[in-house]
Scaffold this motif. Sequence first.
Motif, PDB file in Angstrom:
ATOM      1  N   ARG A 168       0.856  -1.185   0.000  1.00 43.58           N
ATOM      2  CA  ARG A 168       0.000   0.000   0.000  1.00 43.58           C
ATOM      3  C   ARG A 168       0.896   1.240   0.000  1.00 43.58           C
ATOM      4  NH1 ARG A 168      -3.903  -3.199   4.231  1.00 43.58           N
ATOM      5  NH2 ARG A 168      -4.912  -4.460   2.617  1.00 43.58           N
ATOM      6  N   THR A 169       1.620   1.362  -1.087  1.00 43.66           N
ATOM      7  CA  THR A 169       2.566   2.460  -1.229  1.00 43.66           C
ATOM      8  C   THR A 169       1.831   3.730  -1.664  1.00 43.66           C
ATOM      9  OG1 THR A 169       2.999   1.766  -3.491  1.00 43.66           O
ATOM     10  CG2 THR A 169       4.460   0.920  -1.795  1.00 43.66           C
ATOM     11  N   GLY A 170       2.551   4.839  -1.620  1.00 41.84           N
ATOM     12  CA  GLY A 170       1.958   6.105  -2.020  1.00 41.84           C
ATOM     13  C   GLY A 170       2.954   7.229  -1.864  1.00 41.84           C
ATOM     14  N   PRO A 171       2.505   8.449  -2.077  1.00 43.68           N
ATOM     15  CA  PRO A 171       3.402   9.597  -1.930  1.00 43.68           C
ATOM     16  C   PRO A 171       3.792   9.808  -0.476  1.00 43.68           C
ATOM     17  CG  PRO A 171       1.145  10.332  -2.270  1.00 43.68           C
ATOM     18  CD  PRO A 171       1.139   8.858  -2.497  1.00 43.68           C
ATOM     19  N   ILE A 172       4.983  10.341  -0.267  1.00 47.20           N
ATOM     20  CA  ILE A 172       5.438  10.709   1.077  1.00 47.20           C
ATOM     21  C   ILE A 172       5.118  12.190   1.272  1.00 47.20           C
ATOM     22  CG2 ILE A 172       7.398  10.868   2.648  1.00 47.20           C
ATOM     23  CD1 ILE A 172       8.678   8.570   1.081  1.00 47.20           C
ATOM     24  N   ARG A 173       4.173  12.465   2.145  1.00 47.43           N
ATOM     25  CA  ARG A 173       3.682  13.828   2.311  1.00 47.43           C
ATOM     26  C   ARG A 173       4.644  14.680   3.131  1.00 47.43           C
ATOM     27  NH1 ARG A 173      -1.951  11.861   4.590  1.00 47.43           N
ATOM     28  NH2 ARG A 173      -0.546  10.139   5.145  1.00 47.43           N
ATOM     29  N   SER A 174       4.516  15.988   2.921  1.00 53.66           N
ATOM     30  CA  SER A 174       5.438  16.922   3.569  1.00 53.66           C
ATOM     31  C   SER A 174       5.325  16.873   5.078  1.00 53.66           C
ATOM     32  CB  SER A 174       5.181  18.350   3.074  1.00 53.66           C
ATOM     33  OG  SER A 174       3.842  18.747   3.349  1.00 53.66           O
ATOM     34  N   GLU A 175       4.114  16.656   5.630  1.00 51.53           N
ATOM     35  CA  GLU A 175       3.977  16.623   7.088  1.00 51.53           C
ATOM     36  C   GLU A 175       4.671  15.407   7.695  1.00 51.53           C
ATOM     37  OE1 GLU A 175      -0.493  15.788   6.035  1.00 51.53           O
ATOM     38  OE2 GLU A 175       1.265  16.450   4.864  1.00 51.53           O
ATOM     39  N   VAL A 176       4.713  14.302   6.927  1.00 48.18           N
ATOM     40  CA  VAL A 176       5.428  13.120   7.409  1.00 48.18           C
ATOM     41  C   VAL A 176       6.929  13.387   7.409  1.00 48.18           C
ATOM     42  CG1 VAL A 176       5.950  10.698   6.945  1.00 48.18           C
ATOM     43  CG2 VAL A 176       3.609  11.543   6.676  1.00 48.18           C
ATOM     44  N   ARG A 177       7.426  13.994   6.350  1.00 50.05           N
ATOM     45  CA  ARG A 177       8.852  14.346   6.301  1.00 50.05           C
ATOM     46  C   ARG A 177       9.209  15.327   7.418  1.00 50.05           C
ATOM     47  NH1 ARG A 177      11.361  12.433   1.811  1.00 50.05           N
ATOM     48  NH2 ARG A 177      10.080  11.976  -0.037  1.00 50.05           N
ATOM     49  N   GLN A 178       8.312  16.261   7.685  1.00 53.02           N
ATOM     50  CA  GLN A 178       8.584  17.249   8.731  1.00 53.02           C
ATOM     51  C   GLN A 178       8.659  16.588  10.101  1.00 53.02           C
ATOM     52  OE1 GLN A 178       5.561  20.269   9.205  1.00 53.02           O
ATOM     53  NE2 GLN A 178       6.952  21.657  10.248  1.00 53.02           N
ATOM     54  N   THR A 179       7.716  15.691  10.385  1.00 51.94           N
ATOM     55  CA  THR A 179       7.745  14.978  11.665  1.00 51.94           C
ATOM     56  C   THR A 179       9.007  14.135  11.789  1.00 51.94           C
ATOM     57  OG1 THR A 179       5.328  14.910  11.831  1.00 51.94           O
ATOM     58  CG2 THR A 179       6.559  13.263  13.084  1.00 51.94           C
ATOM     59  N   ALA A 180       9.371  13.442  10.713  1.00 47.38           N
ATOM     60  CA  ALA A 180      10.596  12.636  10.736  1.00 47.38           C
ATOM     61  C   ALA A 180      11.807  13.509  11.014  1.00 47.38           C
ATOM     62  CB  ALA A 180      10.764  11.905   9.412  1.00 47.38           C
ATOM     63  N   GLY A 181      11.844  14.691  10.413  1.00 53.78           N
ATOM     64  CA  GLY A 181      12.972  15.589  10.630  1.00 53.78           C
ATOM     65  C   GLY A 181      13.043  16.112  12.051  1.00 53.78           C
ATOM     66  N   LEU A 182      11.877  16.447  12.626  1.00 53.09           N
ATOM     67  CA  LEU A 182      11.856  16.965  13.992  1.00 53.09           C
ATOM     68  C   LEU A 182      12.353  15.923  14.992  1.00 53.09           C
ATOM     69  CD1 LEU A 182       8.419  18.848  13.986  1.00 53.09           C
ATOM     70  CD2 LEU A 182      10.688  19.883  14.184  1.00 53.09           C
ATOM     71  N   VAL A 183      11.894  14.687  14.811  1.00 51.78           N
ATOM     72  CA  VAL A 183      12.310  13.634  15.742  1.00 51.78           C
ATOM     73  C   VAL A 183      13.767  13.252  15.502  1.00 51.78           C
ATOM     74  CG1 VAL A 183      11.823  11.322  16.602  1.00 51.78           C
ATOM     75  CG2 VAL A 183       9.944  12.795  15.864  1.00 51.78           C
ATOM     76  N   SER A 184      14.171  13.164  14.255  1.00 51.79           N
ATOM     77  CA  SER A 184      15.557  12.791  13.934  1.00 51.79           C
ATOM     78  C   SER A 184      16.553  13.813  14.476  1.00 51.79           C
ATOM     79  CB  SER A 184      15.726  12.654  12.423  1.00 51.79           C
ATOM     80  OG  SER A 184      14.971  11.590  11.929  1.00 51.79           O
ATOM     81  N   ALA A 185      16.141  15.073  14.528  1.00 58.96           N
ATOM     82  CA  ALA A 185      17.053  16.115  15.005  1.00 58.96           C
ATOM     83  C   ALA A 185      17.461  15.890  16.448  1.00 58.96           C
ATOM     84  CB  ALA A 185      16.389  17.481  14.845  1.00 58.96           C
ATOM     85  N   ARG A 186      16.653  15.161  17.205  1.00 59.96           N
ATOM     86  CA  ARG A 186      16.985  14.911  18.612  1.00 59.96           C
ATOM     87  C   ARG A 186      17.879  13.701  18.812  1.00 59.96           C
ATOM     88  NH1 ARG A 186      11.354  15.717  19.704  1.00 59.96           N
ATOM     89  NH2 ARG A 186      11.206  13.631  20.592  1.00 59.96           N
ATOM     90  N   LEU A 187      18.023  12.874  17.750  1.00 64.20           N
ATOM     91  CA  LEU A 187      18.786  11.635  17.911  1.00 64.20           C
ATOM     92  C   LEU A 187      20.217  11.897  18.386  1.00 64.20           C
ATOM     93  CD1 LEU A 187      17.676   9.566  14.792  1.00 64.20           C
ATOM     94  CD2 LEU A 187      17.222   9.034  17.180  1.00 64.20           C
ATOM     95  N   SER A 188      20.862  12.909  17.821  1.00 60.86           N
ATOM     96  CA  SER A 188      22.263  13.162  18.151  1.00 60.86           C
ATOM     97  C   SER A 188      22.431  13.651  19.585  1.00 60.86           C
ATOM     98  CB  SER A 188      22.854  14.194  17.196  1.00 60.86           C
ATOM     99  OG  SER A 188      22.146  15.426  17.271  1.00 60.86           O
ATOM    100  N   THR A 189      21.354  14.194  20.166  1.00 61.42           N
ATOM    101  CA  THR A 189      21.450  14.702  21.534  1.00 61.42           C
ATOM    102  C   THR A 189      21.062  13.673  22.578  1.00 61.42           C
ATOM    103  OG1 THR A 189      19.179  15.568  21.545  1.00 61.42           O
ATOM    104  CG2 THR A 189      20.930  17.010  20.693  1.00 61.42           C
ATOM    105  N   TRP A 190      20.527  12.534  22.120  1.00 63.51           N
ATOM    106  CA  TRP A 190      20.085  11.481  23.044  1.00 63.51           C
ATOM    107  C   TRP A 190      20.939  10.235  22.891  1.00 63.51           C
ATOM    108  CZ3 TRP A 190      14.030  11.192  23.435  1.00 63.51           C
ATOM    109  CH2 TRP A 190      13.542  12.427  23.864  1.00 63.51           C
ATOM    110  N   ALA A 191      22.202  10.403  22.901  1.00 63.45           N
ATOM    111  CA  ALA A 191      23.100   9.245  22.743  1.00 63.45           C
ATOM    112  C   ALA A 191      22.992   8.327  23.928  1.00 63.45           C
ATOM    113  CB  ALA A 191      24.527   9.749  22.604  1.00 63.45           C
TER     114      ALA A 191
END
Length: 373
Positions: A350-373
């Motif tokens: 069930r593939t489809g387009p990757i929406r901008s809000e999903v990319r934005q959420t992924a970016g917000l959470v990923s940005a914390r990865l480096s600070t939570w070692a």
Amino acid sequence: MTSRAVFIGSEIYRRSTYGGQHPLAIPRVSTVIDLCRALDWFGAGEYRASPRAKPGALAAFHTPDYIAALQRAEKRQTVTDVDRSRHGLGTLSNPVFPEMFRRPATAAGGSLLGAELALGGLSVFNPGGGTHHGFADRAGGFCYLNDPVLAILAMLRAGLDRVAYVDIDAHHCDGVASAFHGSQQVRMISLHEDRRWPFTGGVSDTAGGAAYNIPVPRGFNDSEFELILDEVILPAVAGFRPQAIVLQCGADAVTEDPLSRLCLSNRCHWKTVGALQQLSSCLLVLGGGGYNPWSVARLWTGVWAILSGRAIPDHLPEQAQNILRALDWQRQRGQDRPQAWFTTLRDAPRTGPIRSEVRQTAGLVSARLSTWA
């Protein structure tokens, strides 16, 4: 065939129901067991009967007053106004029914046994578990006890100090988040539908530094899930260097489920199981939500195949098909049912387009990865 995997089940799920109108008035675990047997997927030692957790074991998280109220309600088959108000028992979501203590205590016993077996290096599946909305003193969201919390606490008591908890149920794991708020020993990663009950788990909510919350929009598809899995979930788990992983693998995020508006195939859940199995030799997989009997049975049967290293057939044998054809569901009476629900385990992608809000959420959470070692 021998494997390093164990399936924990119980016949209590076959004869127990929350009530005719409840979303959980459907067969789930019993159908998975029947399908696995029809496919000859239980080798020697792979199936274990779930024990029932005793009140003393439940008290590792739940209050004695709540445990007593739950037992009292089962015995009397009624609740007082005080117990309903204080403990959330006897409600539409958490009704009184004949096994209302024994059934969740069995799920909890299965997860406690699963934790013990996983600590021994096995991959363990307890599909009756995953009741992530239970609180220490209160039932919530169809969950009377919180077996994921009890399993994680058992792992910590065994000497572990880094346990990763991953939750891909359509609903946020509010009970688990409350239990481990601020923990340095438990990292929680929850992917769930945004703006859906229990309306917790916003992207900015870190549970006191212990959690990554990944709320996703309606219509969330396989392509978007793959992005989140690869760029957020797996890096968050791997970066924590967990000694054990607990996965809540609720089946309510697939397209056919009536209690969410996500659009995943069961391939997403199977890919998550396989990927996490590569990150730790101590893996406990639990069930959770899922309110379409066909999609739940097919998804969780496939989970067992992944854990135990079995090939999922493209076409089910007649005996397995007959099990699925015999299922009934009040919501679907009089409606056509896709033949794939009876003949296969694997959903079409069930593939489809990757929406901008999903990319934005992924970016917000990923940005914390480096600070939570």
